[in-house]
Design a protein around this motif. Sequence first.
Motif, short mmCIF file in Angstrom:
data_model
loop_
_atom_site.label_atom_id
_atom_site.label_comp_id
_atom_site.label_asym_id
_atom_site.label_seq_id
_atom_site.Cartn_x
_atom_site.Cartn_y
_atom_site.Cartn_z
N ARG A 108 0.84 -1.20 0.00
CA ARG A 108 0.00 0.00 0.00
C ARG A 108 0.88 1.26 0.00
O ARG A 108 0.64 2.22 0.73
CB ARG A 108 -0.91 -0.04 1.22
CG ARG A 108 -2.28 0.59 1.07
CD ARG A 108 -3.13 0.30 2.31
NE ARG A 108 -4.36 1.06 2.37
CZ ARG A 108 -5.52 0.65 1.89
NH1 ARG A 108 -5.60 -0.54 1.31
NH2 ARG A 108 -6.60 1.40 1.99
N TRP A 109 1.91 1.26 -0.82
CA TRP A 109 2.92 2.30 -0.78
C TRP A 109 2.36 3.70 -1.08
O TRP A 109 2.58 4.64 -0.31
CB TRP A 109 4.03 1.98 -1.79
CG TRP A 109 4.86 0.79 -1.43
CD1 TRP A 109 4.66 -0.50 -1.83
CD2 TRP A 109 6.02 0.76 -0.59
NE1 TRP A 109 5.61 -1.33 -1.31
CE2 TRP A 109 6.47 -0.59 -0.55
CE3 TRP A 109 6.73 1.73 0.10
CZ2 TRP A 109 7.59 -0.97 0.17
CZ3 TRP A 109 7.85 1.35 0.82
CH2 TRP A 109 8.27 0.03 0.86
N LEU A 110 1.70 3.85 -2.20
CA LEU A 110 1.24 5.18 -2.59
C LEU A 110 0.09 5.68 -1.71
O LEU A 110 0.00 6.87 -1.42
CB LEU A 110 0.83 5.20 -4.06
CG LEU A 110 1.99 5.22 -5.06
CD1 LEU A 110 1.47 5.27 -6.48
CD2 LEU A 110 2.92 6.41 -4.81
N THR A 111 -0.77 4.77 -1.27
CA THR A 111 -1.84 5.17 -0.36
C THR A 111 -1.24 5.71 0.94
O THR A 111 -1.68 6.75 1.46
CB THR A 111 -2.76 3.98 -0.05
OG1 THR A 111 -3.37 3.53 -1.27
CG2 THR A 111 -3.85 4.36 0.95
N ALA A 112 -0.25 5.03 1.47
CA ALA A 112 0.40 5.48 2.70
C ALA A 112 1.11 6.80 2.49
O ALA A 112 1.05 7.70 3.35
CB ALA A 112 1.38 4.42 3.18
N ALA A 113 1.78 6.96 1.35
CA ALA A 113 2.48 8.22 1.08
C ALA A 113 1.49 9.37 0.90
O ALA A 113 1.77 10.50 1.31
CB ALA A 113 3.34 8.08 -0.16
N ARG A 114 0.35 9.08 0.33
CA ARG A 114 -0.66 10.13 0.09
C ARG A 114 -1.36 10.54 1.37
O ARG A 114 -1.49 11.73 1.67
CB ARG A 114 -1.68 9.62 -0.93
CG ARG A 114 -2.88 10.53 -1.16
CD ARG A 114 -2.48 11.83 -1.84
NE ARG A 114 -3.63 12.66 -2.10
CZ ARG A 114 -4.20 13.48 -1.21
NH1 ARG A 114 -3.72 13.54 0.03
NH2 ARG A 114 -5.24 14.21 -1.54
#
Length: 398
Positions: free
Chosen positions: A339-345
């Motif tokens: 969930r890399w981009l969700t966490a970064a966002r």
Amino acid sequence: MFRDRAEAEAYVASVCFKHGPPRLFGVEIEWTVHHRDDPTRQLDAGALAAALGRHAPPTLVPDSPQRPLPSGTPLTVEPGGQVEISTPPRTSLTELLKTVGEDVTQLRNLLASADLVLGERGADPFRPPTRMLRVPRYAAMEHAFEPIGPEGITMMCSTAGLQVCLDFGLREHLNARWAAVHALGPVLNALFANSPGVNGRRPDWASARMRTLYGTDPVRTRPAAGDCEDPAGAWSRRVLDTPVIAIRQPGPNWIPPRPLTFAEWVDGALDRVPTSDDLDYHLSLLFPPVRPRGYMEVRYLDTPPHGRWIPPVVLMAALFSDASVVDEVLAATESVAGRWLTAARYGLADRAVDQAAHAVVEIGCRALDRTDLSMGQAAAVAEDLHRTLAEKSGGVTP
């Protein structure tokens, strides 16, 4: 020289995935650098060189002796003028923290002599990316990244990260540790996110730095395969299939004469066969969130605010202190792995990542007694981790 692809892949596996009893911890921290009186002002290379003095790297001052700090730590400078310390690894976490603390103080004092200060975020929120270092490596990188979009030059010149280095451990534990360090990525990136925007773009991202990294050149910046049967084989194949973007040679132009992967170079695409030195250099131009270098180089943490670098370092060490703790980590992060981009966002505003972060912090705090920290040090870290959770928690996304 490599006779064929199989020989090159075997070399990558042997140098990148070394196993044995876990003993060493390492820390690297980089910061953007700013003029004290105006952080929006473009950094002056002459002022930075004068401040670093005999510690300046040759990329900034060609005839510099690059003397290490008293601890033995060398200073390096990134393309946009970011300064990095790479403290030599230690067998004692307590000793490592002490040495890094001394290095940070020494660096701050050097910069203060030129009225310069270290940035407080993982990305420069003020200035457009400007390449300070005019060396062949960074010219070749910019040439490769520019057609993809603005993220490459931004990553090179406007971002800063905290890197924690951990041993792979015994062979029987390597796959689990490799899977766990990747599954933790979204959780710890969100928990310690500290780059809300980069040079005026993406101010609503918790970690604009991670978003920038992701978009730079996906073939070399996306995460490796974390949960797989053969991490070394998967990584070796990826390395050989990644385009070559710089070839060291006499003169200022290191741009390859034609587009090619390293595997194609091995197969005779150029007028000479690549050597192990060429492959080592190619490896240094891959930038995934976790990079295998004979140890696990964890690259997904934003540089923290002043004085807040100890908790993420200690938490990482505690989470990999024992195979049973690693198993707990894998169970706690299973639902958010990838969930890399969700966490970064969204950071911990993402409900699933927030729940995993609470579980991970509790696991880590229970494991603090497996480190060599004093009871007082461990208590202070646990308090800081829970304070960070309280500050950033409150999941709202589905």
